[in-house]
Design an enzyme around this catalytic site. Structure first.
Site, PDB file in Angstrom:
ATOM      1  NE  ARG A  77      -3.531  -2.072   2.587  1.00 19.15           N
ATOM      2  CZ  ARG A  77      -3.341  -3.315   3.393  1.00 19.15           C
ATOM      3  NH1 ARG A  77      -1.950  -3.529   3.922  1.00 19.15           N
ATOM      4  NH2 ARG A  77      -4.381  -4.270   3.761  1.00 19.15           N
ATOM      5  CE  LYS A 120      -6.354  -0.489   4.989  1.00 22.16           C
ATOM      6  NZ  LYS A 120      -7.604  -0.756   4.403  1.00 22.16           N
ATOM      7  CG  HIS A 125      -4.774   0.586  -3.828  1.00 22.40           C
ATOM      8  ND1 HIS A 125      -4.012   0.351  -2.801  1.00 22.40           N
ATOM      9  CD2 HIS A 125      -5.611  -0.078  -3.798  1.00 22.40           C
ATOM     10  CE1 HIS A 125      -4.641  -0.442  -1.807  1.00 22.40           C
ATOM     11  NE2 HIS A 125      -5.526  -0.875  -2.769  1.00 22.40           N
ATOM     12  NE  ARG A 127      -3.201  -3.548  -1.397  1.00 22.92           N
ATOM     13  CZ  ARG A 127      -2.620  -4.283  -0.383  1.00 22.92           C
ATOM     14  NH1 ARG A 127      -1.404  -4.568  -0.443  1.00 22.92           N
ATOM     15  NH2 ARG A 127      -3.300  -4.931   0.396  1.00 22.92           N
ATOM     16  CG  HIS A 146      -6.427  -8.675   1.062  1.00 21.15           C
ATOM     17  ND1 HIS A 146      -6.574  -8.996   0.060  1.00 21.15           N
ATOM     18  CD2 HIS A 146      -6.027  -7.217   1.096  1.00 21.15           C
ATOM     19  CE1 HIS A 146      -6.522  -7.727  -0.842  1.00 21.15           C
ATOM     20  NE2 HIS A 146      -6.147  -6.825  -0.276  1.00 21.15           N
ATOM     21  CE1 TYR A 173      -6.431  -7.499  -7.133  1.00 22.17           C
ATOM     22  CE2 TYR A 173      -6.591  -8.240  -5.021  1.00 22.17           C
ATOM     23  CZ  TYR A 173      -6.216  -7.241  -5.814  1.00 22.17           C
ATOM     24  OH  TYR A 173      -5.997  -6.138  -5.244  1.00 22.17           O
TER      25      TYR A 173
END
Length: 305
Positions: free
Chosen positions: A148, A172, A244, A247, A270, A279
């Site tokens: 990110r 995160k 992004h 990514r 994630h 994806y």
């Protein structure tokens, strides 16, 4: 319990119990305060524990006139979490948001780039830009590691393990993960360090950060967006891209080349694999091309047709 106390306590809960990032917490709070202001504007003295479904439906109807469907869904989701928290703390025994249906947002598949487009951008940066070594290393790292933009600007030299070709990412919610970094990205960072960065004279607080601005301080997220858009402009790329996008391209290209979804999930950081599953939808076009090219029935049909 008044609104300020409820929101302040909810913030603490999100930070300590759910380990959410500040940006996510701020989004939750912003949306809840929007609802609080709506109640005040309608001359209501409703406290959080007295909110009912009727006032919520009225609020959602009003915001539907001024925000798009995705924003509506985000606001409703945030309010649902807020009232779930009030139940958890025994302030309420019901969640009035549960009776609201989330608007259908559809599925917007992420934009991706081809490897050729990425290579062209890096080549153009090296030839045409002033901060060429730094900016090329930024694009290379974004794409090669799938990180990110917030993780990129906070990347430190002490997080890079050259021998193992691994970088440590503080992602995160203060969650740490380790991501492989290809030799091409390591070489791009080394070239930047030798030819440009070592002349920036950063202070002690900035010395360990990899990517610096002209004043020897860490780059901002906004600056990375500018660098990426400049790179797209250099090659006349007619796509609206952001950091992004690299990514998304990283994940898509891994999937196309046989990587399993669980591994991609771990590298992207994630929390849920359902986030990564988007994806698989991008990959459908690739799978179709493979079938068209290699499946014997398809080839036979093409010959006959």
């Amino acid at each position: 319990m008044n609104w300020k106390q409820a929101i302040d306590d909810f913030q603490i809960y999100l930070r300590l119990e759910r380990a959410m990032a500040d940006n996510s917490i701020n989004s939750y709070v912003y949306d809840i305060q929007k609802f609080e202001n709506y109640i005040k504007d309608h001359k209501s003295d409703l406290k959080p524990i007295n909110v009912d479904n009727e006032i919520l439906k009225s609020f959602v109807y009003d915001i539907s006139k001024i925000v798009n469907v995705k924003t509506q869904a985000r606001i409703i989701s945030g309010l649902r979490s807020f009232f779930d928290y009030l139940i958890l703390e025994n302030y309420r025994d019901d969640n009035p948001v549960k009776k609201l249906a989330l608007p259908k947002t559809g599925r917007n598949l992420p934009l991706t780039l081809s490897t050729d487009e990425i290579d062209q951008m890096i080549e153009a940066i090296l030839i045409k830009t002033r901060q060429n070594q730094r900016n090329a290393a930024i694009i290379e790292t974004l794409y090669s590691c799938g990180i990110r933009v917030s993780e990129l600007v906070n990347l430190k030299f002490s997080d890079i393990y050259h021998e193992e070709e691994i970088i440590k990412i503080n992602g995160k919610g203060s969650k740490t993960r380790f991501v492989p970094i290809p030799r091409t990205a390591l070489e791009a960072i080394d070239n930047y360090k030798k030819r440009d960065r070592n002349y920036k004279n950063p202070d002690d607080k900035s010395a360990d950060f990899v990517f610096l601005n002209q004043n020897g301080r860490p780059l901002t997220r906004a600056m990375i967006f500018t660098i990426v858009r400049q790179a797209a402009s250099l090659i006349g790329l007619n796509k609206k891209i952001s950091p992004h996008t690299f990514r998304h391209s990283f994940a898509t290209h891994l999937l196309e080349n046989g990587a399993d979804l669980k591994t991609i999930q771990q590298m992207l950081g994630h929390e849920s694999i359902t986030t990564t599953e988007v994806y698989t939808h991008i990959d459908q076009s690739h799978l179709r091309r493979v079938v068209d090219q290699y499946h014997p029935r398809k080839k036979f049909k093409n010959l006959k047709g």
